[in-house]
Write a protein that holds these residues in place. Structure first.
Motif, PDB file in Angstrom:
ATOM      1  N   LYS A  33    -111.659  58.947  14.149  1.00 44.64           N
ATOM      2  CA  LYS A  33    -112.290  59.608  15.298  1.00 44.64           C
ATOM      3  C   LYS A  33    -111.229  60.079  16.289  1.00 44.64           C
ATOM      4  O   LYS A  33    -111.281  61.205  16.800  1.00 44.64           O
ATOM      5  CB  LYS A  33    -113.223  58.639  16.032  1.00 44.64           C
ATOM      6  CG  LYS A  33    -114.439  58.174  15.293  1.00 44.64           C
ATOM      7  CD  LYS A  33    -115.182  57.205  16.205  1.00 44.64           C
ATOM      8  CE  LYS A  33    -116.111  56.311  15.431  1.00 44.64           C
ATOM      9  NZ  LYS A  33    -116.717  55.280  16.293  1.00 44.64           N
ATOM     10  N   VAL A  34    -110.272  59.210  16.572  1.00 45.18           N
ATOM     11  CA  VAL A  34    -109.281  59.521  17.597  1.00 45.18           C
ATOM     12  C   VAL A  34    -108.234  60.494  17.074  1.00 45.18           C
ATOM     13  O   VAL A  34    -107.824  61.419  17.784  1.00 45.18           O
ATOM     14  CB  VAL A  34    -108.632  58.235  18.134  1.00 45.18           C
ATOM     15  CG1 VAL A  34    -107.621  58.564  19.223  1.00 45.18           C
ATOM     16  CG2 VAL A  34    -109.707  57.302  18.684  1.00 45.18           C
ATOM     17  N   LYS A  70    -108.890  45.173  17.139  1.00 45.01           N
ATOM     18  CA  LYS A  70    -109.347  46.202  16.218  1.00 45.01           C
ATOM     19  C   LYS A  70    -108.644  47.525  16.519  1.00 45.01           C
ATOM     20  O   LYS A  70    -108.221  47.781  17.644  1.00 45.01           O
ATOM     21  CB  LYS A  70    -110.871  46.414  16.346  1.00 45.01           C
ATOM     22  CG  LYS A  70    -111.712  45.177  16.107  1.00 45.01           C
ATOM     23  CD  LYS A  70    -111.737  44.782  14.650  1.00 45.01           C
ATOM     24  CE  LYS A  70    -112.704  43.627  14.404  1.00 45.01           C
ATOM     25  NZ  LYS A  70    -112.749  43.232  12.986  1.00 45.01           N
ATOM     26  N   ILE A  71    -108.535  48.362  15.488  1.00 44.77           N
ATOM     27  CA  ILE A  71    -108.058  49.721  15.720  1.00 44.77           C
ATOM     28  C   ILE A  71    -109.268  50.627  15.889  1.00 44.77           C
ATOM     29  O   ILE A  71    -110.374  50.289  15.446  1.00 44.77           O
ATOM     30  CB  ILE A  71    -107.145  50.221  14.556  1.00 44.77           C
ATOM     31  CG1 ILE A  71    -107.910  50.225  13.209  1.00 44.77           C
ATOM     32  CG2 ILE A  71    -105.908  49.375  14.464  1.00 44.77           C
ATOM     33  CD1 ILE A  71    -108.536  51.502  12.863  1.00 44.77           C
ATOM     34  N   PHE A  85    -101.667  53.879  30.921  1.00 43.52           N
ATOM     35  CA  PHE A  85    -103.018  53.324  30.830  1.00 43.52           C
ATOM     36  C   PHE A  85    -103.352  53.059  29.374  1.00 43.52           C
ATOM     37  O   PHE A  85    -103.211  53.939  28.519  1.00 43.52           O
ATOM     38  CB  PHE A  85    -104.010  54.328  31.423  1.00 43.52           C
ATOM     39  CG  PHE A  85    -105.454  53.921  31.341  1.00 43.52           C
ATOM     40  CD1 PHE A  85    -105.932  52.834  32.058  1.00 43.52           C
ATOM     41  CD2 PHE A  85    -106.345  54.641  30.550  1.00 43.52           C
ATOM     42  CE1 PHE A  85    -107.269  52.464  31.994  1.00 43.52           C
ATOM     43  CE2 PHE A  85    -107.685  54.283  30.482  1.00 43.52           C
ATOM     44  CZ  PHE A  85    -108.146  53.187  31.207  1.00 43.52           C
ATOM     45  N   GLY A  86    -103.775  51.842  29.069  1.00 38.67           N
ATOM     46  CA  GLY A  86    -104.190  51.479  27.716  1.00 38.67           C
ATOM     47  C   GLY A  86    -105.697  51.450  27.601  1.00 38.67           C
ATOM     48  O   GLY A  86    -106.399  51.113  28.569  1.00 38.67           O
ATOM     49  N   LEU A  87    -106.202  51.781  26.408  1.00 42.75           N
ATOM     50  CA  LEU A  87    -107.651  51.844  26.202  1.00 42.75           C
ATOM     51  C   LEU A  87    -107.972  51.534  24.747  1.00 42.75           C
ATOM     52  O   LEU A  87    -107.264  51.973  23.839  1.00 42.75           O
ATOM     53  CB  LEU A  87    -108.161  53.241  26.563  1.00 42.75           C
ATOM     54  CG  LEU A  87    -109.674  53.441  26.684  1.00 42.75           C
ATOM     55  CD1 LEU A  87    -110.245  52.635  27.846  1.00 42.75           C
ATOM     56  CD2 LEU A  87    -109.996  54.921  26.874  1.00 42.75           C
ATOM     57  N   PHE A  88    -109.061  50.791  24.535  1.00 44.23           N
ATOM     58  CA  PHE A  88    -109.557  50.546  23.183  1.00 44.23           C
ATOM     59  C   PHE A  88    -111.032  50.900  23.109  1.00 44.23           C
ATOM     60  O   PHE A  88    -111.626  51.305  24.107  1.00 44.23           O
ATOM     61  CB  PHE A  88    -109.290  49.095  22.750  1.00 44.23           C
ATOM     62  CG  PHE A  88    -110.041  48.045  23.519  1.00 44.23           C
ATOM     63  CD1 PHE A  88    -111.258  47.563  23.054  1.00 44.23           C
ATOM     64  CD2 PHE A  88    -109.525  47.500  24.687  1.00 44.23           C
ATOM     65  CE1 PHE A  88    -111.953  46.572  23.736  1.00 44.23           C
ATOM     66  CE2 PHE A  88    -110.205  46.503  25.382  1.00 44.23           C
ATOM     67  CZ  PHE A  88    -111.420  46.039  24.910  1.00 44.23           C
ATOM     68  N   GLU A  89    -111.607  50.785  21.926  1.00 44.34           N
ATOM     69  CA  GLU A  89    -112.956  51.219  21.546  1.00 44.34           C
ATOM     70  C   GLU A  89    -112.986  52.733  21.344  1.00 44.34           C
ATOM     71  O   GLU A  89    -112.787  53.510  22.273  1.00 44.34           O
ATOM     72  CB  GLU A  89    -114.035  50.792  22.549  1.00 44.34           C
ATOM     73  CG  GLU A  89    -114.441  49.336  22.422  1.00 44.34           C
ATOM     74  CD  GLU A  89    -115.076  49.006  21.070  1.00 44.34           C
ATOM     75  OE1 GLU A  89    -115.689  49.900  20.434  1.00 44.34           O
ATOM     76  OE2 GLU A  89    -114.946  47.856  20.643  1.00 44.34           O
TER      77      GLU A  89
END
Length: 237
Positions: A33-34, A70-71, A85-89
């Motif tokens: 997706k990313v 998770k990745i 800035f870090g972000l997951f999901e």
């Protein structure tokens, strides 16, 4: 030069280009997706392959960025206020990148929220249900003598495909003429269901002609084709 040293993940996976967005991922349905989004919007980025089969997502440096281990996850050196800035999901990352670049998410408030609801539909339903079909049809779950779990997830996946098919019956993309993060969120999952999971016949995928047409159109996009292979396997590097 941007200083990312405050983020432990950069010690295990050093940034050669710290001024670029850092992507930590693998080409799974959630991971792509990313990478697809980044290829679509043209934002410079550096990718780091996280080998989940080798337990790399459980190394202490990675949960420091994503506590869920998770990745995918990202580290943006130019985040809100110009600070790293870090972000997951994956769904949150799609929305963040859309807001950051003004692409693939409508500016009109009503259409914006309509798009976001379909992203949540993928996150809450398409992903979990299709993933369970994969587990019980192709992986360890297939050894179970009790086939009721597989039957349950197959039935629910058929229902979800029906919801998506109805949405697409009179429009090329989920939001009509506008390709968006809603499409990006689902393409990898539908592709995996009928491809890698080999569950097309199981869920009667041929019945869902509108979904099939949408999937074919999505997979024909050059950015999607590139994103599906990012990060490359070590042998392809």
């Amino acid at each position: 030069m941007t200083d990312l040293s405050a983020f432990p993940v950069t010690r295990r996976w050093p940034a050669r280009h710290p001024d670029r967005l850092q992507l930590y991922s693998l080409p799974t349905p959630n991971g792509v997706k990313v990478s697809i989004m980044l290829e679509e919007i043209g934002l410079p980025y550096e990718v780091h392959r996280i080998d989940i089969s080798a337990g790399e997502s459980r190394l202490p440096e990675f949960p420091a960025l994503n506590p869920n281990g998770k990745i995918p996850a990202i580290l943006d050196p130019d985040g809100p206020g110009g600070k790293p800035f870090g972000l997951f999901e994956s769904g949150a990352i799609l929305m963040y990148l859309a807001d950051k670049t003004g692409q693939l998410l409508p500016a009109d408030p009503a259409r914006r929220w309509e798009t976001i609801q379909w992203v949540f539909f993928q996150m809450a339903a398409i992903g979990p249900m299709f993933g369970q079909v994969g587990y019980f049809h192709k992986f360890d779950g297939r050894a179970l003598e009790d086939k009721r779990p597989l039957e349950r997830y197959v039935a629910e996946s058929r229902r979800l495909l029906g919801v998506l098919d109805e949405r697409l019956k009179d429009r090329p993309w989920i939001m009509g003429e506008d390709y968006s993060i809603a499409d990006i969120s689902m393409l990898g999952w539908v592709r995996n269901l009928v491809g890698f999971y080999e569950a097309g016949a199981l869920v009667d995928f041929a019945r869902f002609a509108h979904v099939g047409r949408w999937l074919e159109a999505g997979l024909a996009r050059p950015a999607v084709q590139r994103g599906l292979t990012i990060p490359p396997s070590p042998s392809a590097s």
